[in-house]
Design a protein around this motif. Sequence first.
Motif, PDB file in Angstrom:
ATOM      1  N   LEU A   1       0.795  -1.226   0.000  1.00  0.00           N
ATOM      2  CA  LEU A   1       0.000   0.000   0.000  1.00  0.00           C
ATOM      3  C   LEU A   1       0.833   1.284   0.000  1.00  0.00           C
ATOM      4  N   PRO A   2       1.825   1.452   0.865  1.00  0.00           N
ATOM      5  CA  PRO A   2       2.592   2.712   0.828  1.00  0.00           C
ATOM      6  C   PRO A   2       3.238   2.982  -0.528  1.00  0.00           C
TER       7      PRO A   2
ATOM      8  N   LYS B   1       3.462   5.783  -5.849  1.00  0.00           N
ATOM      9  CA  LYS B   1       3.402   5.725  -7.310  1.00  0.00           C
ATOM     10  C   LYS B   1       2.247   6.549  -7.861  1.00  0.00           C
ATOM     11  N   GLY B   2       1.143   6.626  -7.094  1.00  0.00           N
ATOM     12  CA  GLY B   2      -0.010   7.392  -7.546  1.00  0.00           C
ATOM     13  C   GLY B   2       0.125   8.883  -7.361  1.00  0.00           C
ATOM     14  N   GLY B   3       1.209   9.318  -6.717  1.00  0.00           N
ATOM     15  CA  GLY B   3       1.426  10.746  -6.520  1.00  0.00           C
ATOM     16  C   GLY B   3       1.148  11.227  -5.115  1.00  0.00           C
ATOM     17  N   GLY B   4       0.900  10.309  -4.181  1.00  0.00           N
ATOM     18  CA  GLY B   4       0.662  10.686  -2.796  1.00  0.00           C
ATOM     19  C   GLY B   4       1.951  10.703  -2.002  1.00  0.00           C
TER      20      GLY B   4
ATOM     21  N   LEU C   1      -0.145   7.028 -15.596  1.00  0.00           N
ATOM     22  CA  LEU C   1      -1.026   7.499 -14.527  1.00  0.00           C
ATOM     23  C   LEU C   1      -1.592   8.875 -14.848  1.00  0.00           C
ATOM     24  N   ASP C   2      -0.721   9.768 -15.310  1.00  0.00           N
ATOM     25  CA  ASP C   2      -1.177  11.118 -15.640  1.00  0.00           C
ATOM     26  C   ASP C   2      -2.151  11.114 -16.807  1.00  0.00           C
TER      27      ASP C   2
ATOM     28  N   LEU D   1      -6.694   2.482  -9.297  1.00  0.00           N
ATOM     29  CA  LEU D   1      -6.524   2.127  -7.893  1.00  0.00           C
ATOM     30  C   LEU D   1      -5.433   2.973  -7.250  1.00  0.00           C
ATOM     31  N   GLU D   2      -4.299   3.125  -7.935  1.00  0.00           N
ATOM     32  CA  GLU D   2      -3.207   3.919  -7.383  1.00  0.00           C
ATOM     33  C   GLU D   2      -3.583   5.391  -7.279  1.00  0.00           C
TER      34      GLU D   2
END
Length: 360
Positions: free
Chosen positions: A42-43, A48-51, A309-310, A342-343
Motif C-alpha cells: 500500500l505505501p 506511485k499514484g502521486g501521494g 497514470l497522468d 486504484l493507485e
Amino acid sequence: MSLPETERLARLRLARADRVGPVSFRQLLDRFGSAVRALEALPDLVRKGGGHGYALPDPDRIDAELAAGDRAGARLLVLGDPDFSPPLTALDPPPPLLWTRGDVTLLSREAVAVVGARIASAGGQRIARGLAQQLGQAGYVVVSGLARGIDAAAHAGSMPTGTVAVLGGGVDDVYPADNAALYDQIVDRGCVVSESPMGARAQARDFPRRNRIISGLSRGVIVVEAELRSGSLITARLAGEQGRDVFAVPGSPLDPRSKGPNELLRQGAILCEGLDDVRRAFETLRTLREPAADSPFTGADDDVDPIFLDRVAGLLSPTPTPRDEIARALDAPIGRVAAALLELSLAGRATLLPGGSAST
C-alpha cells in the motif's frame, strides 16, 4: 474454509486504512490475493499514484477496536469469513467487514427490508408492524435501521421470528437513544450489525452506507411511508441498483409521507398491500443479480508508470467515467487501467465507484 487469523486482522487493518473504501478494498484483494500482501504494497502504491507521507493504521488502534468489540460482546465478520452474509458478498463491491451483536445466522437467511418515515403516522406504523409479522411468519427475516417510526414498528413486529437492525454508527452506538430497549431486545433475539468502527457515533455521512447494507441484506425493500427527500428513498434506489425488488405501500395524496411511496409506484415499484404481493413478486420476478466474478486485474505486477497514470488522470472528471471507456481511449489493457485508477484513488487523485467507474 476459515481465513487465517493473520489475514482476518490484516483485512480489518486494510479496511481502516486511509482512502481505502469498499471498492478499493476489493480491488486490492483481487490484485494481491490477500490483505497481508496488500498492506505491504500500500505505501508504495500511494507513492506511485502521486501521494506522499502515507501511514498505515497504527496496530494499537486496531487492537483497541478489537478490545472494544470484546467488551461489548460483539463479533467481527470480515469478507471471506464463512458466516459473512452471502447477499452482501454478492454486492459490487461488498462491505469489507461487519461488526455484529446477536445471532449472525440471521444474516444468511432470506430477508426483506421494511423502511419508512421516522415521524410516521399511527396507521403507517400499524401497517409496518403487520407486514413484518406476516413476513416473519412466512419465514423471512425482517431488516430495518432502528430509527423511530416505521423502522421501530418493523423490528417490533418481527421480533419473535427474526429481525436485523443495521446501524450507521458503531454496533455499540444506540441511536436514537429512546430505542435503547428495542436495541437490547434485538441483541437478545435478533442481530445488530454495522460497518462502522466500534465506538463510532453516527454522522449524516454514515447513513447512505447503512442504507446500502439494509438493501444489500434483503431480497426486496418495502417502503411504507416516506417523503420525497428521505433516506428511505435512497434505500429504494440502492435496492434497484443492487437488483433487489422495490415495493411501495400506497397512501393518501393528502399526506406528504405518502409522496415517496406513490412516486416509487409511478417509477415502476411493486404495489404492496400485504404478504401476497411480496410472494407473488418473488415467484415471478428475477432472483438476486450477482456481479461478475471476474477481476479486472491480470496480476499483481501490472505495469503502471507515472506518464500512464497522468494520462488516466487526465481523462477523469467529476462525472463518473467507466473503466472500459478509459481503456478504449488509451488503447490499453483493462488491467493496466484498473491498476492506475486504484493507485490514483489511494493517492487521493480519484474516487473509485461501484460498477467499475471513477471520477475526480
